[in-house]
Design an enzyme around this catalytic site. Structure first.
Site, PDB file in Angstrom:
ATOM      1  N   CYS A 242      95.912  13.502  35.395  1.00 45.19           N
ATOM      2  CA  CYS A 242      96.220  13.957  36.760  1.00 45.19           C
ATOM      3  C   CYS A 242      96.048  12.777  37.707  1.00 45.19           C
ATOM      4  O   CYS A 242      95.294  12.839  38.684  1.00 45.19           O
ATOM      5  CB  CYS A 242      95.344  15.132  37.171  1.00 45.19           C
ATOM      6  SG  CYS A 242      95.403  16.522  36.028  1.00 45.19           S
ATOM      7  N   ALA A 243      96.742  11.690  37.423  1.00 42.58           N
ATOM      8  CA  ALA A 243      96.472  10.397  38.050  1.00 42.58           C
ATOM      9  C   ALA A 243      96.946  10.282  39.487  1.00 42.58           C
ATOM     10  O   ALA A 243      96.352   9.536  40.277  1.00 42.58           O
ATOM     11  CB  ALA A 243      97.117   9.283  37.221  1.00 42.58           C
ATOM     12  N   GLY A 246      96.850   7.976  42.612  1.00 44.54           N
ATOM     13  CA  GLY A 246      96.653   6.735  41.877  1.00 44.54           C
ATOM     14  C   GLY A 246      95.474   5.861  42.227  1.00 44.54           C
ATOM     15  O   GLY A 246      95.310   4.799  41.628  1.00 44.54           O
ATOM     16  N   LYS A 248      92.333   6.119  41.538  1.00 44.89           N
ATOM     17  CA  LYS A 248      91.440   5.937  40.399  1.00 44.89           C
ATOM     18  C   LYS A 248      92.080   5.051  39.334  1.00 44.89           C
ATOM     19  O   LYS A 248      91.396   4.265  38.675  1.00 44.89           O
ATOM     20  CB  LYS A 248      91.041   7.300  39.836  1.00 44.89           C
ATOM     21  CG  LYS A 248      90.299   8.179  40.845  1.00 44.89           C
ATOM     22  CD  LYS A 248      90.023   9.558  40.283  1.00 44.89           C
ATOM     23  CE  LYS A 248      89.343  10.441  41.316  1.00 44.89           C
ATOM     24  NZ  LYS A 248      90.224  10.743  42.475  1.00 44.89           N
ATOM     25  N   ASP A 263     100.580  12.068  34.840  1.00 46.11           N
ATOM     26  CA  ASP A 263     100.669  13.149  35.821  1.00 46.11           C
ATOM     27  C   ASP A 263     101.960  13.909  35.585  1.00 46.11           C
ATOM     28  O   ASP A 263     102.945  13.339  35.093  1.00 46.11           O
ATOM     29  CB  ASP A 263     100.629  12.594  37.251  1.00 46.11           C
ATOM     30  CG  ASP A 263     100.242  13.649  38.276  1.00 46.11           C
ATOM     31  OD1 ASP A 263      99.059  13.675  38.669  1.00 46.11           O
ATOM     32  OD2 ASP A 263     101.106  14.452  38.671  1.00 46.11           O
ATOM     33  N   ASP A 289     103.120  16.828  30.962  1.00 45.31           N
ATOM     34  CA  ASP A 289     102.123  17.893  31.099  1.00 45.31           C
ATOM     35  C   ASP A 289     100.924  17.512  30.233  1.00 45.31           C
ATOM     36  O   ASP A 289     101.066  17.301  29.019  1.00 45.31           O
ATOM     37  CB  ASP A 289     102.727  19.219  30.650  1.00 45.31           C
ATOM     38  CG  ASP A 289     101.790  20.403  30.859  1.00 45.31           C
ATOM     39  OD1 ASP A 289     100.559  20.204  30.856  1.00 45.31           O
ATOM     40  OD2 ASP A 289     102.288  21.527  31.034  1.00 45.31           O
ATOM     41  N   CYS A 358      87.711  17.979  43.607  1.00 51.12           N
ATOM     42  CA  CYS A 358      87.379  17.861  45.027  1.00 51.12           C
ATOM     43  C   CYS A 358      87.215  19.261  45.619  1.00 51.12           C
ATOM     44  O   CYS A 358      87.819  19.613  46.626  1.00 51.12           O
ATOM     45  CB  CYS A 358      88.439  17.066  45.786  1.00 51.12           C
ATOM     46  SG  CYS A 358      90.121  17.691  45.612  1.00 51.12           S
TER      47      CYS A 358
END
Length: 427
Positions: A242-243, A246, A248, A263, A289, A358
């Site tokens: 789930c980048a 970006g 991270k 992603d 996915d 988050c």
């Protein structure tokens, strides 16, 4: 369209459409701002409309308190949205009262003509006598579906402090590519103990020193912590699940790791590709996915910033409490659990996994970790990974290998986004 129309009524009209879309249609601001109707407006109109809409969503409670003495009956939702918008502008934007009132009356006549005299009368009284009620009001309260859950987890007093934080705007945080004390000075920013730099008045981001040369990227200080907990090593094969957008991935690549950024969204990965080009960092970018993708070989370390309700970022996204509800939680929790298990299966023996969201909801953090440890005996908390975090504060620790950040933390520094972070190691 003349300059007065461009800078005044047009922006207010667009802002009104945004807040109505949130409150009545449960559309996110991002969805509406990507629509051609919004994107086609002049840049200065879009900017002003976005600022006014966000301020209105953050301070609707204060606006209601300031208007209440002058409302004989509850107005229709569309008219209330207009009154809130104008009241926020009167009380917090420093705009001239006559201009705000006249523009609101014009908008009322366009869509709700019978309400125009009432709009005029109420806003004139607010401009003259609404300040005391505005300042005495409680900050915008979270919707019941969210406030009840947070109060159960953190207590009413702490939730009230979070609501006060959500009412304000967010500072701009950046992550430097290399530790360089001169960078903070050049940017006129404040170095944070965790390694980020906080800018109070950034202006145009792309014009700041070091942007074009790729010396840093925009990333909230809390969002930068999971990659620091993972502590990628040069040459390690690391997966950023789930980048997008970006930040991270850039952190991991800057540490010298061989990074795969995955992603499901092609459009959101475009920003990552742009930042890789700007910074000169390298990563393999994969559109897929996460639950179906099969890597050619297991990874040494995986960072999973899972999809969630994003309730820790309400200060940045004040529309979220109004467009989400309790029905979103169960599906998010189930998806997170499936993604954690998938990530664990892609790790080498002894590999490291950092899972984060988050979110402020325990179901998406503490509860997720508890469930994981109950259903899998090959993953164990990694307290040492958390202990090595620069700037670690005792109040953040939420158990072995786990951190809980909430927006009321760091009040003297301008706050933090809410995050849950768990560090694990595969047996």
């Amino acid at each position: 369209m003349g300059q007065g129309q461009t800078g005044g009524t047009a922006a207010r009209r667009l802002a009104l459409q945004l807040v109505e879309g949130v409150w009545q249609d449960r559309l996110t601001l991002a969805e509406m701002e990507a629509h051609p109707h919004f994107a086609g407006a002049p840049a200065e109109v879009r900017a002003r409309a976005g600022r006014l809409a966000r301020a209105t969503l953050r301070q609707a409670g204060r606006a209601d308190a300031a208007m209440k003495p002058w409302l004989k009956r509850s107005p229709k939702p569309a008219v209330r949205a207009l009154l809130r918008l104008a009241t926020v502008e009167l009380m917090s934007d420093g705009a001239a009262a006559h201009g705000v009132v006249n523009a609101a009356v014009t908008l009322a006549r366009e869509e709700h003509a019978p309400s125009a005299p009432m709009v005029n009368a109420v806003l004139r009284r607010v401009a003259e006598d609404g300040r005391e009620a505005w300042e005495a009001a409680h900050p915008q309260r979270l919707p019941n579906w969210l406030r009840g859950r947070l109060s159960g987890a953190y207590g009413n007093a702490r939730v009230a402090r979070m609501e006060a934080v959500f009412e304000g705007t967010s500072p701009l945080d950046i992550t430097p590519r290399l530790a360089d004390p001169a960078l903070a000075e050049a940017l006129r920013g404040t170095p944070l103990p965790t390694g980020s730099i906080r800018l109070e008045r950034a202006g145009q981001v792309s014009a700041l020193p070091g942007y074009a040369s790729g010396d840093w990227w925009v990333q909230d200080a809390a969002a930068a912590l999971p990659a620091r907990v993972l502590a990628a090593k040069p040459g390690e094969r690391v997966l950023d699940l789930c980048a997008a957008p970006g930040g991270k991935t850039l952190q991991l690549a800057a540490e010298g790791a061989e990074v795969t950024a995955l992603d499901v969204s092609e459009s959101r990965l475009e920003r990552l590709r742009d930042n890789l080009t700007r910074t000169g960092l390298r990563a393999e970018v994969v559109v897929a996915d996460a639950l179906e993708w099969k890597p050619p070989a297991p990874f040494d370390a995986i960072l999973l910033d899972g999809p969630c309700t994003a309730t820790g970022t309400i200060r940045r996204h004040p529309d979220l409490p109004f467009v989400k509800d309790a029905a979103d939680i169960r599906s998010m929790v189930d998806l997170q659990s499936a993604m954690i298990d998938r990530a664990a299966d892609m790790l080498v023996s002894g590999g490291r996994l950092v899972f984060c969201t988050c979110s402020l909801l325990p179901e998406e953090g503490e509860g997720q970790l508890e469930g994981l440890l109950q259903r899998r005996d090959d993953l164990h908390p990694d307290p040492e990974a958390v202990a090595r975090l620069p700037g670690l504060e005792e109040a953040w620790i939420a158990g072995p290998g786990a951190l809980r950040l909430t927006p009321d933390m760091w009040p003297e520094r301008g706050g933090l986004d809410g995050f849950f972070i768990a560090a694990l190691r595969k047996a």
